[in-house]
Design a protein around this motif. Structure first.
Motif, PDB file in Angstrom:
ATOM      1  N   ARG A 281       0.811  -1.230   0.000  1.00 54.26           N
ATOM      2  CA  ARG A 281       0.000   0.000   0.000  1.00 54.26           C
ATOM      3  C   ARG A 281       0.838   1.270   0.000  1.00 54.26           C
ATOM      4  N   HIS A 299      -4.445   3.104   1.257  1.00 54.93           N
ATOM      5  CA  HIS A 299      -5.141   1.814   1.310  1.00 54.93           C
ATOM      6  C   HIS A 299      -6.283   1.794   0.287  1.00 54.93           C
ATOM      7  N   LYS A 302      -4.959   1.573  -3.302  1.00 55.76           N
ATOM      8  CA  LYS A 302      -4.510   0.212  -3.612  1.00 55.76           C
ATOM      9  C   LYS A 302      -5.700  -0.735  -3.805  1.00 55.76           C
TER      10      LYS A 302
END
Length: 812
Positions: A281, A299, A302
């Motif tokens: 991430r 996060h 990703k």
């Protein structure tokens, strides 16, 4: 008779709040929402044999009703909920609230009464036809309660709820709409109670697959219940810390989604505690140890597919903070992942009062992106108690402007990446660097103060008015000298001159005509409201058309007109539509007796009272107020009543005037002065005494005259009362004689159209008053030159010296 939706929710909240006692709202919500859940699934199981929720014997709301008044009611409720949980795999989801907790609910009789009353409150709700009628009664009730609980819970405990207005913006700017497919996915890594995910899902009428994760156990349980309550039983809501223990993984990789939305906790300091697997991430940089804002943003990035899109609520600090965050921000910008930034007003959210922004991410064609679209929406808001809220017009404007990438001065612009990368900006995204949303400074003109005249630049700033009324400037102003003008009339006459101008009257008439055209275009649609109507689709359709029709109108902001409609919709029309859907046009128009519930401390203010004292009947007219009936069918009687009311006011005025004139020292009513209040009874008593004692004949005559005035007043007031009672009785009878076509005319034309037209007219008048105020301000500001003021000062000084000389005071 169905209650209005707003009354239903407010009575529900008041009732629940009455029974809360000393319990914190953040705890009390668990009890209320659990009962709401049990009531809903029990109702749904009755109406739908294919319901995904199994309601077993001994695990229904009816079983709760049977426990009312039982000394062991708390224990019985726990067992009922446990049976329902066991039958549906909802252990540790719907059974977290302990209904037998003496510390929270009281001991013995106190608990017995409190829980019995709570069960009674929820028994009044009927959710069997909630969605079949096209109106999500349950969802709206849940939303209403969640917002109130978030407000009551305070900053530290209100983070489970994202305001619905903000949620709608995220859904719309991320690209979820009518074309979104059911197999497409949306993900919220910090989903709280699930309110944001559900608002997003509501924008996809074909459906969308929902995924979410929540760290807090109680809030996760709320989210699970919320999904079921909103018909999204198949949503995957996992439990755990998203950063340290992401639940949506595929081997060593994160699962990816088409869309993501999130309102993560701001600036978490302990985000990396226990972090072992980074799942790739942080390829664009590792966030600082003491601030987790970029941990959540990375996060989410990703977790997006190669064409994925996301909208994330974050504090403004992510736009400009330095060091590690600056490095991440620069790399994301160079990759083209940041599509836009939307600055929001302060104090919108329940967990914090600081202003936040929406960061919009878009991986699709990211490498080709050459700019960041920015909106400064920080000024558009309304006050709501101790919080700020976005208005309907603010939401629509943000979405329209962002999705169309429309540049508006002091509000929005496409900022080239080259400008962001310029050394003077150095990838700082702080919105004020690129959009100056401040109001232009009102500059004082020294030359005008010295020599008079209003600066033309101040008049040029009112160009919107001169474009709408081309002749008006020439009527109000004349040339003083180059670049300066004078008013052609006194400042006090400006308002009436504008209102009387043919151009203003033509403009007002055109706006009225446009409003009528819009309403007429949708009248048949509104007249066809029935049980299958979709209220949200209805208002979206007619309001979007209203925006389009008013967009070309000069001077008048189409979003201001739109706000008038939406304010009226939320306050009145939505309730009206709800009643018509549930009761039909005729049924919704029927008067009903007011609610008087002493146990729940609920009472309604009647719209009409027939009779007096104990024999009186108090009625509510939810759909058609009595004044509309009177105006259409009893105009002559109302006119007569108005005349009688005027006569009564005149009679009261005659009494007051006579008393004021003669109840003074040496006055004819001096004998009545000692009393605190002069009344007919007092005057009559004093008259008897005066006659018995042979008082001054003039006083006796005055008292007799005053008694007659009181009798005239009394007679006039009695006539008013009788006439009002007759109209009330006639109006009540008329409700029973109405045909369905009559009801439609009263609601559509006399109520909805007339009220909205009045609101739009008020917008036009408001614009005029703003122009008048500015012209008066400028006229007063430059009405006197410095030379004139000095002359006045010298003249005043001479007069003062003269007066002092007469008093023998030497000034020199």
């Amino acid at each position: 008779m169905a209650l209005k939706k707003s009354d239903l929710y407010s009575s529900l909240w008041k009732s629940c709040d009455e029974l809360r006692g000393g319990m914190d709202a953040s705890q009390y919500k668990d009890y209320i929402l659990t009962l709401l859940f049990v009531k809903y699934v029990s109702d749904k199981a009755k109406a739908d044999s294919d319901s995904l929720i199994d309601v077993p014997n001994g695990g229904s709301f009816e079983d709760m009703l049977a426990a009312k008044g039982d000394k062991e009611i708390g224990d019985r409720l726990n067992k009922i909920i446990a049976k329902l949980a066991e039958a549906n795999g909802l252990r540790n989801v719907i059974d977290l609230a302990d209904f037998n907790d003496e510390e929270k609910l009281g001991k013995g009789k106190e608990m017995q009464d409190r829980l019995s009353k709570l069960v009674t409150i929820f028994n009044d709700l009927d959710f069997r036809g909630s969605r079949a009628e096209g109106d999500d009664l349950l969802g709206d009730a849940y939303e209403y309660l969640m917002r109130h609980f978030a407000t009551e819970s305070g900053k530290s405990k209100g983070q489970f709820y994202t305001p619905a207005e903000v949620s709608r913006i995220l859904a719309k700017v991320v690209g979820i709409n009518k074309t979104t497919r059911q197999d497409q996915t949306v993900y919220d890594p910090t989903c709280g109670s699930g309110s944001l995910l559900l608002k997003v899902a509501a924008e996809a009428p074909r459906g969308i697959t929902i995924y979410g994760q929540e760290k807090d156990n109680a809030t996760w349980a709320l989210s699970k219940m919320n999904m079921i309550l909103h018909g999204s039983e198949d949503a995957e809501i996992e439990k755990g810390d998203t950063i340290t223990s992401p639940q949506f993984t595929k081997g060593s990789e994160l699962r990816t989604f088409d869309f993501a939305v999130a309102n993560p906790p701001f600036s978490v300091k302990s985000w990396s505690n226990g972090l072992e697997n980074e799942f790739g991430r942080f390829e664009y940089g590792r966030p600082p140890e003491k601030n987790g804002d970029y941990a959540f943003l990375l996060h989410i990035l990703k977790s997006l597919k190669s064409t994925g899109k996301a909208a994330v609520i974050l504090p403004h600090g992510v736009l400009f903070r330095g060091n590690a965050e600056a490095t991440i921000r620069q790399r994301l910008l160079k990759q083209g992942f940041i599509k836009g930034i939307i600055g929001l007003p302060a104090n919108l959210f329940y967990g914090t009062g600081i202003p936040a922004c929406i960061v919009v991410l878009d991986k699709e064609n990211a490498q080709a992106r050459t700019g960041v679209f920015m909106i400064d929406a920080s000024k558009g808001l309304m006050k709501d108690g101790n919080k700020n809220r976005l208005r309907s017009q603010d939401i629509h404007k943000i979405v329209d402007v962002f999705n169309k990438q429309t540049e508006i001065d002091r509000y929005s612009r496409m900022v080239p990446l080259a400008e962001v990368a310029d050394p003077k900006n150095d990838y700082n995204l702080n919105i004020p660097r690129y959009i100056d949303s401040s109001e232009p400074e009102d500059i004082q003109d020294l030359h005008a103060h010295l020599h008079g005249g209003i600066p033309d630049r101040d008049l040029d700033a009112l160009s919107g008015y001169w474009e709408a009324f081309p002749q008006l400037r020439g009527q109000l102003f004349k040339v003083n000298r180059p670049d300066y003008s004078d008013l052609t009339l006194d400042v006090s006459e400006v308002q009436q001159s504008i209102l009387d101008s043919p151009e203003f009257q033509k403009f007002a008439a055109e706006v009225r005509g446009l409003t009528t055209e819009w309403f007429d275009a949708h009248r048949d649609q509104l007249a066809s409201i029935d049980a299958d109507t979709q209220p949200n689709e209805l208002i979206a359709s007619i309001s979007d058309d209203l925006l389009a029709r008013f967009k070309p109108v000069p001077l008048l902001d189409e979003y201001d007109v739109y706000e008038q409609l939406m304010t009226y919709w939320h306050a009145i029309m939505h309730d009206d539509v709800f009643l018509i859907m549930n009761e039909g046009w005729l049924g919704a128009a029927k008067p009903r007796l007011t609610i008087e519930d002493k146990d729940r401390k609920l009472s309604e203010t009647p719209d009409l009272v027939v009779g007096t004292g104990r024999n009186s009947q108090k009625y509510k007219m939810d759909l058609i107020p009595p004044d509309l009936i009177v105006k259409r069918y009893f105009a002559a009687e109302q006119n007569k009543l108005d005349q009688l009311s005027t006569a009564a006011i005149d009679a009261s005025g005659a009494v007051e005037e006579y008393v004021e004139e003669h109840a003074v020292e040496d006055g004819l009513l001096v004998g009545a002065m000692d009393e605190e209040k002069i009344s007919k009874a007092l005057v009559t008593s004093r008259l008897r005494v005066a006659k018995r004692e042979g008082s001054d004949p003039d006083e006796v005559e005055a008292l007799e005259h005053l008694v007659k005035l009181y009798e005239v007043e009394q007679s006039a007031k009695k006539a008013v009362k009788q006439a009002q009672a007759a109209i009330d009785l006639a109006a009540l009878k008329k409700y029973g004689d109405l045909m369905e076509s009559d009801v439609r005319t009263l609601v559509l034309d006399d109520k909805w159209h007339a009220t909205f037209a009045g609101r739009v007219g008020a917008e036009v008048n408001g614009l005029t008053l703003a122009l008048v105020a500015r012209i008066q301000e400028l006229g007063s500001r430059y009405s006197a030159t410095v030379e004139e003021l000095e002359a006045t000062l010298r003249e005043t000084g001479v007069r003062v010296d003269s007066l002092l000389d007469k008093l023998g005071v030497r000034t020199r």
